[in-house]
Motif scaffolding. Structure first.
Motif, PDB file in Angstrom:
ATOM      1  N   PHE A  34     -14.932   8.705   5.381  1.00  0.00           N
ATOM      2  CA  PHE A  34     -13.882   8.098   5.264  1.00  0.00           C
ATOM      3  C   PHE A  34     -12.639   8.050   6.116  1.00  0.00           C
ATOM      4  CE2 PHE A  34     -15.415   5.596   0.831  1.00  0.00           C
ATOM      5  CZ  PHE A  34     -15.887   6.708   0.924  1.00  0.00           C
ATOM      6  N   TYR A  36      -8.701   6.604   7.215  1.00  0.00           N
ATOM      7  CA  TYR A  36      -7.882   6.079   6.269  1.00  0.00           C
ATOM      8  C   TYR A  36      -6.773   6.034   6.882  1.00  0.00           C
ATOM      9  CZ  TYR A  36      -9.596   5.780   1.323  1.00  0.00           C
ATOM     10  OH  TYR A  36     -10.777   5.058   0.172  1.00  0.00           O
ATOM     11  N   GLN A  38      -2.430   6.242   7.183  1.00  0.00           N
ATOM     12  CA  GLN A  38      -0.741   5.948   5.998  1.00  0.00           C
ATOM     13  C   GLN A  38       0.016   4.792   7.510  1.00  0.00           C
ATOM     14  OE1 GLN A  38       0.683   8.969   4.469  1.00  0.00           O
ATOM     15  NE2 GLN A  38       1.031   7.474   2.586  1.00  0.00           N
ATOM     16  N   ASN A  41       5.886   5.170   5.434  1.00  0.00           N
ATOM     17  CA  ASN A  41       6.253   4.039   3.917  1.00  0.00           C
ATOM     18  C   ASN A  41       5.126   3.543   3.035  1.00  0.00           C
ATOM     19  OD1 ASN A  41       8.729   5.523   4.706  1.00  0.00           O
ATOM     20  ND2 ASN A  41       9.494   4.514   5.517  1.00  0.00           N
ATOM     21  N   GLY A  43       1.003   2.732   2.233  1.00  0.00           N
ATOM     22  CA  GLY A  43       0.120   3.483   1.366  1.00  0.00           C
ATOM     23  C   GLY A  43      -1.012   3.591   2.519  1.00  0.00           C
ATOM     24  N   LEU A  44      -1.895   4.185   1.636  1.00  0.00           N
ATOM     25  CA  LEU A  44      -3.236   4.004   2.150  1.00  0.00           C
ATOM     26  C   LEU A  44      -4.018   3.007   2.590  1.00  0.00           C
ATOM     27  CD1 LEU A  44      -2.386   7.223   1.543  1.00  0.00           C
ATOM     28  CD2 LEU A  44      -4.366   7.731   2.320  1.00  0.00           C
ATOM     29  N   LEU A  46      -7.603   1.382   4.144  1.00  0.00           N
ATOM     30  CA  LEU A  46      -9.108   1.803   4.728  1.00  0.00           C
ATOM     31  C   LEU A  46      -9.248   1.477   5.986  1.00  0.00           C
ATOM     32  CD1 LEU A  46     -11.832   3.627   3.985  1.00  0.00           C
ATOM     33  CD2 LEU A  46     -12.825   0.747   3.169  1.00  0.00           C
ATOM     34  N   LYS A  49     -16.193   3.661   6.933  1.00  0.00           N
ATOM     35  CA  LYS A  49     -16.476   4.399   6.091  1.00  0.00           C
ATOM     36  C   LYS A  49     -17.511   4.457   6.796  1.00  0.00           C
ATOM     37  CE  LYS A  49     -18.143   0.657   3.159  1.00  0.00           C
ATOM     38  NZ  LYS A  49     -18.393   0.645   0.714  1.00  0.00           N
ATOM     39  N   PHE A  90      -6.666   9.621   7.628  1.00  0.00           N
ATOM     40  CA  PHE A  90      -6.672  10.730   6.533  1.00  0.00           C
ATOM     41  C   PHE A  90      -8.249  10.382   6.858  1.00  0.00           C
ATOM     42  CE2 PHE A  90      -3.296  12.597   5.246  1.00  0.00           C
ATOM     43  CZ  PHE A  90      -1.976  11.512   4.952  1.00  0.00           C
ATOM     44  N   GLY A  94     -16.040  12.079   0.576  1.00  0.00           N
ATOM     45  CA  GLY A  94     -17.036  12.015  -1.110  1.00  0.00           C
ATOM     46  C   GLY A  94     -18.127  11.716  -1.538  1.00  0.00           C
ATOM     47  N   SER A 100     -12.555  12.496  -4.401  1.00  0.00           N
ATOM     48  CA  SER A 100     -13.108  12.934  -2.925  1.00  0.00           C
ATOM     49  C   SER A 100     -12.264  13.964  -2.353  1.00  0.00           C
ATOM     50  CB  SER A 100     -12.307  11.891  -2.236  1.00  0.00           C
ATOM     51  OG  SER A 100     -12.835  10.187  -2.417  1.00  0.00           O
ATOM     52  N   PHE A 102      -9.706  15.063   0.834  1.00  0.00           N
ATOM     53  CA  PHE A 102      -8.885  14.510   1.995  1.00  0.00           C
ATOM     54  C   PHE A 102      -8.243  15.706   2.422  1.00  0.00           C
ATOM     55  CE2 PHE A 102      -7.335  10.645   0.828  1.00  0.00           C
ATOM     56  CZ  PHE A 102      -7.512   9.913  -0.340  1.00  0.00           C
ATOM     57  N   ASP A 104      -6.048  17.819   6.165  1.00  0.00           N
ATOM     58  CA  ASP A 104      -4.453  17.325   6.102  1.00  0.00           C
ATOM     59  C   ASP A 104      -3.800  16.374   6.651  1.00  0.00           C
ATOM     60  OD1 ASP A 104      -4.771  20.881   5.916  1.00  0.00           O
ATOM     61  OD2 ASP A 104      -4.069  19.633   4.333  1.00  0.00           O
TER      62      ASP A 104
ATOM     63  N   GLY B 103     -16.561   8.762  -5.962  1.00  0.00           N
ATOM     64  CA  GLY B 103     -16.344   9.587  -4.703  1.00  0.00           C
ATOM     65  C   GLY B 103     -17.071   9.154  -3.822  1.00  0.00           C
ATOM     66  N   SER B 104     -18.212   7.988  -3.305  1.00  0.00           N
ATOM     67  CA  SER B 104     -18.885   7.879  -2.525  1.00  0.00           C
ATOM     68  C   SER B 104     -18.775   5.800  -1.988  1.00  0.00           C
ATOM     69  CB  SER B 104     -20.777   7.643  -3.286  1.00  0.00           C
ATOM     70  OG  SER B 104     -20.489   6.682  -3.910  1.00  0.00           O
ATOM     71  N   GLN B 107     -11.860   3.950  -1.849  1.00  0.00           N
ATOM     72  CA  GLN B 107     -10.305   3.930  -2.826  1.00  0.00           C
ATOM     73  C   GLN B 107      -9.437   2.895  -2.176  1.00  0.00           C
ATOM     74  OE1 GLN B 107      -8.832   8.110  -3.524  1.00  0.00           O
ATOM     75  NE2 GLN B 107     -10.847   8.229  -3.557  1.00  0.00           N
ATOM     76  N   PHE B 109      -5.703   1.793  -2.388  1.00  0.00           N
ATOM     77  CA  PHE B 109      -3.958   2.937  -2.527  1.00  0.00           C
ATOM     78  C   PHE B 109      -3.209   1.555  -3.706  1.00  0.00           C
ATOM     79  CE2 PHE B 109      -5.022   7.210  -2.332  1.00  0.00           C
ATOM     80  CZ  PHE B 109      -6.181   6.833  -1.209  1.00  0.00           C
ATOM     81  N   GLY B 110      -2.521   2.307  -4.045  1.00  0.00           N
ATOM     82  CA  GLY B 110      -0.753   1.002  -4.197  1.00  0.00           C
ATOM     83  C   GLY B 110       0.248   1.506  -2.742  1.00  0.00           C
ATOM     84  N   PRO B 111       0.705   1.122  -3.432  1.00  0.00           N
ATOM     85  CA  PRO B 111       2.217   2.118  -2.662  1.00  0.00           C
ATOM     86  C   PRO B 111       2.452   2.350  -3.041  1.00  0.00           C
ATOM     87  CG  PRO B 111       2.850   0.050  -3.888  1.00  0.00           C
ATOM     88  CD  PRO B 111       1.473  -0.031  -4.403  1.00  0.00           C
TER      89      PRO B 111
END
Lengths: 112, 118
Positions: A34, A36, A38, A41, A43-44, A46, A49, A90, A94, A100, A102, A104, B103-104, B107, B109-111
């Motif tokens: 995947f 992602y 960001q 300020n 969230g991440l 997608l 994938k 990122f 997974g 999963s 990640f 860095d 894992g596959s 995800q 994400f929240g804030p």
């Protein structure tokens, strides 16, 4: 064991030029991969994938990534950078086995 | 539909106090993750819940950290006797999961909750 390496911590490009963010993975399994994004300020979110279907994956906002098993790579590209692409990216691996892994992160700066 | 929500969005606490951070995952998601992101750093995995299985706590940095997930839905991350190095953004994510794990699947994400320990 599984690991993800993002080869560049910072990438800077000019607006309108191509973007390349590099990611290599190491896994005993056949991973799902995947990318992602960001924004500051936030969230991440997608981007795209790979789950063992087509090796060239298209995502949102014009990004795409190619899975190369021989090189264990999953680099993210975009033909023409936009100012709004400036963010942290990122790469993530997974598996069905559990959590999963990640990378860095790579900070992308887009210059006007 | 509703995404992952976290509360509070910001928390300032004094060193030594306990804090609780809450995560409401997307309905139907059986996998739930907690991560920590310190300023300018990547994501640090903390804990992973998968259905009714025992959680994977391998990322918890010390025994001051604990988490639970009630009824397979809401999760609470508790930090006891907070230290200044606990200051970070705590992110929660949820996902669908297959028979063996999450894992596959992507995800969501929240804030995040920004924790500041003074």
């Amino acid at each position: 064991a599984q690991s993800v390496t993002q080869l560049d911590s910072h990438v800077s490009v000019s607006e309108g030029t191509p973007v390349l963010l590099r990611c290599n993975y190491s896994s005993s399994y056949s991973p799902s991969l995947f990318w992602y994004v960001q924004h500051p300020n936030k969230g991440l979110q997608l981007l795209l994938k790979y789950t063992s279907a087509a090796t060239l994956v298209k995502g949102i906002n014009g990004f795409e990534a190619e899975f190369k098993k021989s090189e264990t790579s999953f680099h993210l590209t975009k033909p023409s950078a936009h100012m709004s692409d400036a963010a942290e990216y990122f790469c993530v691996a997974g598996t069905n086995a559990g959590k999963s892994t990640f990378g860095d992160g790579t900070t992308l700066t887009v210059k006007p | 539909g509703a995404g992952v929500s976290q509360s509070p969005s910001n928390k300032v606490t004094e060193k030594g106090k306990d804090v609780e951070l809450r995560c409401d995952p997307i309905s139907g998601h059986t996998a739930l993750y907690w991560y920590r992101q310190s300023l300018g750093q990547g994501l640090e995995f903390l804990i992973y819940f998968q259905g009714n299985s025992a959680p994977d706590k391998s990322g918890l940095p010390s025994d001051r950290f604990s988490a639970e997930r009630t009824g397979g839905s809401v999760s609470t991350l508790t930090i006891q006797r907070t230290q200044q190095e606990d200051s970070a953004v705590y992110l929660c994510a949820s996902s669908f999961s297959g028979p063996s794990g999450g894992g596959s699947y992507e995800q969501y994400f929240g804030p995040g909750t920004r924790l500041t320990v003074t």
